[in-house]
Structure formats: C-alpha cells, structure tokens
Design a protein around this motif. Sequence first.
Motif, PDB file in Angstrom:
ATOM      1  N   ASN A   1     -12.030   4.102  -2.685  1.00 20.61           N
ATOM      2  CA  ASN A   1     -11.697   4.352  -1.283  1.00 20.61           C
ATOM      3  C   ASN A   1     -10.352   5.051  -1.150  1.00 20.61           C
ATOM      4  O   ASN A   1      -9.584   4.770  -0.249  1.00 20.61           O
ATOM      5  N   ASN A   2     -10.069   5.976  -2.057  1.00 17.21           N
ATOM      6  CA  ASN A   2      -8.750   6.609  -2.086  1.00 17.21           C
ATOM      7  C   ASN A   2      -8.800   8.092  -1.740  1.00 17.21           C
ATOM      8  O   ASN A   2      -9.766   8.789  -2.026  1.00 17.21           O
ATOM      9  N   CYS A   3      -7.732   8.578  -1.135  1.00 17.63           N
ATOM     10  CA  CYS A   3      -7.508   9.998  -0.848  1.00 17.63           C
ATOM     11  C   CYS A   3      -8.660  10.652  -0.089  1.00 17.63           C
ATOM     12  O   CYS A   3      -8.927  11.846  -0.260  1.00 17.63           O
ATOM     13  N   GLY A   4      -9.343   9.883   0.729  1.00 21.26           N
ATOM     14  CA  GLY A   4     -10.387  10.430   1.576  1.00 21.26           C
ATOM     15  C   GLY A   4     -11.584  10.987   0.840  1.00 21.26           C
ATOM     16  O   GLY A   4     -12.409  11.686   1.419  1.00 21.26           O
ATOM     17  N   GLY A   5     -11.673  10.693  -0.453  1.00 26.04           N
ATOM     18  CA  GLY A   5     -12.775  11.229  -1.251  1.00 26.04           C
ATOM     19  C   GLY A   5     -12.432  12.518  -1.959  1.00 26.04           C
ATOM     20  O   GLY A   5     -13.238  13.047  -2.726  1.00 26.04           O
ATOM     21  N   ALA A   6     -11.247  13.054  -1.743  1.00 29.15           N
ATOM     22  CA  ALA A   6     -10.845  14.319  -2.368  1.00 29.15           C
ATOM     23  C   ALA A   6      -9.752  14.071  -3.393  1.00 29.15           C
ATOM     24  O   ALA A   6      -8.602  14.456  -3.201  1.00 29.15           O
TER      25      ALA A   6
ATOM     26  N   PHE B   1       0.837  -1.197   0.000  1.00 26.31           N
ATOM     27  CA  PHE B   1       0.000   0.000   0.000  1.00 26.31           C
ATOM     28  C   PHE B   1       0.872   1.246   0.000  1.00 26.31           C
ATOM     29  O   PHE B   1       1.740   1.410   0.858  1.00 26.31           O
ATOM     30  N   THR B   2       0.638   2.141  -0.966  1.00 24.88           N
ATOM     31  CA  THR B   2       1.338   3.424  -1.012  1.00 24.88           C
ATOM     32  C   THR B   2       0.393   4.498  -0.478  1.00 24.88           C
ATOM     33  O   THR B   2      -0.694   4.705  -1.013  1.00 24.88           O
ATOM     34  N   ASP B   3       0.828   5.180   0.561  1.00 23.21           N
ATOM     35  CA  ASP B   3      -0.021   6.072   1.350  1.00 23.21           C
ATOM     36  C   ASP B   3       0.198   7.525   0.960  1.00 23.21           C
ATOM     37  O   ASP B   3       1.327   8.025   0.982  1.00 23.21           O
ATOM     38  N   THR B   4      -0.891   8.234   0.628  1.00 21.83           N
ATOM     39  CA  THR B   4      -0.806   9.659   0.305  1.00 21.83           C
ATOM     40  C   THR B   4      -0.971  10.527   1.552  1.00 21.83           C
ATOM     41  O   THR B   4      -0.901  11.761   1.468  1.00 21.83           O
ATOM     42  N   LEU B   5      -1.230   9.904   2.690  1.00 22.12           N
ATOM     43  CA  LEU B   5      -1.376  10.577   3.985  1.00 22.12           C
ATOM     44  C   LEU B   5      -2.644  11.416   4.100  1.00 22.12           C
ATOM     45  O   LEU B   5      -2.800  12.185   5.050  1.00 22.12           O
ATOM     46  N   VAL B   6      -3.557  11.273   3.145  1.00 24.89           N
ATOM     47  CA  VAL B   6      -4.842  11.988   3.226  1.00 24.89           C
ATOM     48  C   VAL B   6      -5.999  11.004   3.098  1.00 24.89           C
ATOM     49  O   VAL B   6      -7.100  11.374   2.677  1.00 24.89           O
ATOM     50  N   GLU B   7      -5.766   9.780   3.472  1.00 23.21           N
ATOM     51  CA  GLU B   7      -6.791   8.751   3.325  1.00 23.21           C
ATOM     52  C   GLU B   7      -7.883   8.895   4.386  1.00 23.21           C
ATOM     53  O   GLU B   7      -7.666   9.468   5.454  1.00 23.21           O
ATOM     54  N   ASP B   8      -9.047   8.357   4.067  1.00 24.71           N
ATOM     55  CA  ASP B   8     -10.125   8.291   5.040  1.00 24.71           C
ATOM     56  C   ASP B   8      -9.684   7.416   6.216  1.00 24.71           C
ATOM     57  O   ASP B   8      -9.008   6.402   6.025  1.00 24.71           O
ATOM     58  N   GLU B   9     -10.048   7.807   7.425  1.00 18.69           N
ATOM     59  CA  GLU B   9      -9.623   7.049   8.608  1.00 18.69           C
ATOM     60  C   GLU B   9     -10.027   5.580   8.516  1.00 18.69           C
ATOM     61  O   GLU B   9      -9.288   4.689   8.942  1.00 18.69           O
ATOM     62  N   ASP B  10     -11.193   5.320   7.938  1.00 21.59           N
ATOM     63  CA  ASP B  10     -11.674   3.941   7.878  1.00 21.59           C
ATOM     64  C   ASP B  10     -10.882   3.099   6.891  1.00 21.59           C
ATOM     65  O   ASP B  10     -10.898   1.873   6.976  1.00 21.59           O
ATOM     66  N   LEU B  11     -10.174   3.741   5.952  1.00 21.32           N
ATOM     67  CA  LEU B  11      -9.335   2.966   5.035  1.00 21.32           C
ATOM     68  C   LEU B  11      -8.261   2.223   5.810  1.00 21.32           C
ATOM     69  O   LEU B  11      -7.981   1.054   5.520  1.00 21.32           O
ATOM     70  N   TYR B  12      -7.660   2.878   6.796  1.00 21.59           N
ATOM     71  CA  TYR B  12      -6.600   2.230   7.564  1.00 21.59           C
ATOM     72  C   TYR B  12      -7.168   1.072   8.383  1.00 21.59           C
ATOM     73  O   TYR B  12      -6.533   0.014   8.494  1.00 21.59           O
ATOM     74  N   ARG B  13      -8.355   1.278   8.941  1.00 24.13           N
ATOM     75  CA  ARG B  13      -9.012   0.162   9.627  1.00 24.13           C
ATOM     76  C   ARG B  13      -9.169  -1.016   8.685  1.00 24.13           C
ATOM     77  O   ARG B  13      -8.888  -2.165   9.034  1.00 24.13           O
ATOM     78  N   PHE B  14      -9.593  -0.733   7.460  1.00 25.47           N
ATOM     79  CA  PHE B  14      -9.865  -1.789   6.485  1.00 25.47           C
ATOM     80  C   PHE B  14      -8.595  -2.538   6.081  1.00 25.47           C
ATOM     81  O   PHE B  14      -8.568  -3.774   6.078  1.00 25.47           O
TER      82      PHE B  14
END
Length: 320
Positions: free
Chosen positions: A183-188, A31-44
Amino acid sequence: MNNIVFFSGGLSSFAVADYVKKRGENTVLYFTDTLVEDEDLYRFIFEVSDKLELPLLIHSKGITPVQLMVKQKFMANSRVGTCSKELKMKVAADYLTKGTVPEIEKWHNKQFLKDEEFMTNATLYFGIDLFEAHREKPIRDNWEKSGFTLEFPLLNQHMDARSLLQEYQIPIPAQYLRGFSHNNCGGACVKAGIGHFKNLLIKKETLYNQFMEQEIIISEYIRYTKQPAIKKGIQPDYMFNDVYEFVSTGKKSDKIKNILECHKYTKNWKFGIDSKGRDIKKPYTFMKGKSLADLEKEPAQCDMFDIGGCGCFFDFEEIS
C-alpha cells in the motif's frame, strides 16, 4: 516502556501495531510520507490510529520521489531506490538518532501519547514477515548500533491482519483490493516489477501514463545535464525549472511538450543516431532495461508474478 511502530499503511505493520497496543505501553505509530500515497492510505492510517487509540506521528521531507530524482539528477530504479533512502530511511534516522525534525511534521491523536519522551530507550517494531526475513539483518545492523532495541513479531508468530480488520471494523486499504501487494507510493513504486506495473496500467491507467511521462522527461533531463558545459558550470541549466514544475504540478511548458511530442514512445524519433549509425539510446529508467512505454506494448501474459517492491529500511548503508 516506549515503543515506536514503523507504520507503513500496510496490513503487516497494522498487525504489529495491534500486537504492541495490547501490551498497554507508551506506543507511537510512525509514518514517513512520500507525498504520493494513495488517498485511501491516509484514510486507513488515521482510522487505525482512531480505532487502536494510538498516537500517529507523520514525517515528510516535503518532496516527492520524482522531485528528488530531478534535484539529484539521478533516476531511481529497481536496483537503487534513492527515494526510499532519502524520503523514508534518512528522515527516520535523522529524527530518531539526532532529534532532527523534517520539513513536515503532523500528529494525529497525540492525546493518546502516554509520555512525551517516547524516544528514550525505545523499542522499534517492524512489520517484517517470513517472506521478508532477508531484511532483518540489515535493519538490525543499521539501528541497533544507535542504541535501539528491535522487534520483528511477525517472524516468530502468525497474525491474521484481515481478521483484525474485521474485529476493529476497518475497511481493507483500497490498493489491496486493486490487486497490489503493498500500500505504498500510490502503486507507482520505482522498485516494483513488471507484474506490478502491468497491474498499475490495468487498474490506474491515468497514474501509469503520468508516471511514464515523468520517466521520459526525467530521463531526457539527466541526459541533458551530462553535457560537459553544464556539468562544469560554463552553461546554465535551462531545463531545471521546466522539469521541476512539470513533475510537481503536471504543467507542460513548450520545452516539455516538445520532448514528449518528439519522443520515440509518442510520435517521432528525432534524437538522432550515434557515431556507428545506431539510434541514440536513452538512460533506462524505472524498470532498468525496460521502460514503462516498452511494457505497455507487451501482452498481458508478461510475468505478472514479477511484483518487486521497495524494501524500505533495507539498503540504507549507514545511520549516522
């Protein structure tokens, strides 16, 4: 056999992860993280790693998409996703082809790794389905020349990701429940379409407004840095620190407050007119021809089917 699953945190890559897991080989979720993901993505992604008993490797360049735009003095948009190229594609390419570890590296469940040499003769798996078949050739062109074997299981067979979630008792990512298509970038996502951003406004208004203010400030900052004296280094860039701090922390200096208070889309239009007496136009923006502020004023009947999307690993010119 070594397998690396490009795991985005979405349903398609989850289905592929399950498919590869059942082969019983040495497999890593990447997983490559943009650091702006939705909190629930990390849970998933953590829960998938736990339930499938697969190691999860997380890499990040250490900056967000908007921080990258400020540093590059370039507004990523629906046509050019520099954030995807730099924060996802290049991070992955540098690591898998050169062994270059990025600024941030995290392992989750590394005890499930069967062989430390997991990149040797590895097969790369992508969650591309028939609706994204156009992405297969560019991805193959980029990666196969580096010696990797590529697999796209969803192009050849149907996998019911939602049934698999029930099988593993994993709740569906919250972004899907909010009506987003990924489910990417928190929706933005800067490459999203009108329908996507309208849904963002309805479901996550605070994030929408934050994104709109960032868009305004970055747009004005880019225009500011185009002054010849700044471009030639004759005059210092007096705006960078204020702008970078704003997109990083939300703190609004007096300079930032002035831009937002005077901007056309907030209170007053004070940027003047051009030589022909017309309002000075701003360099547009995430929507490329329609700003988020313009979109906010449109009726809900705008094209909600214009979803758009990032298409990560699609338009990366070359892995080198």
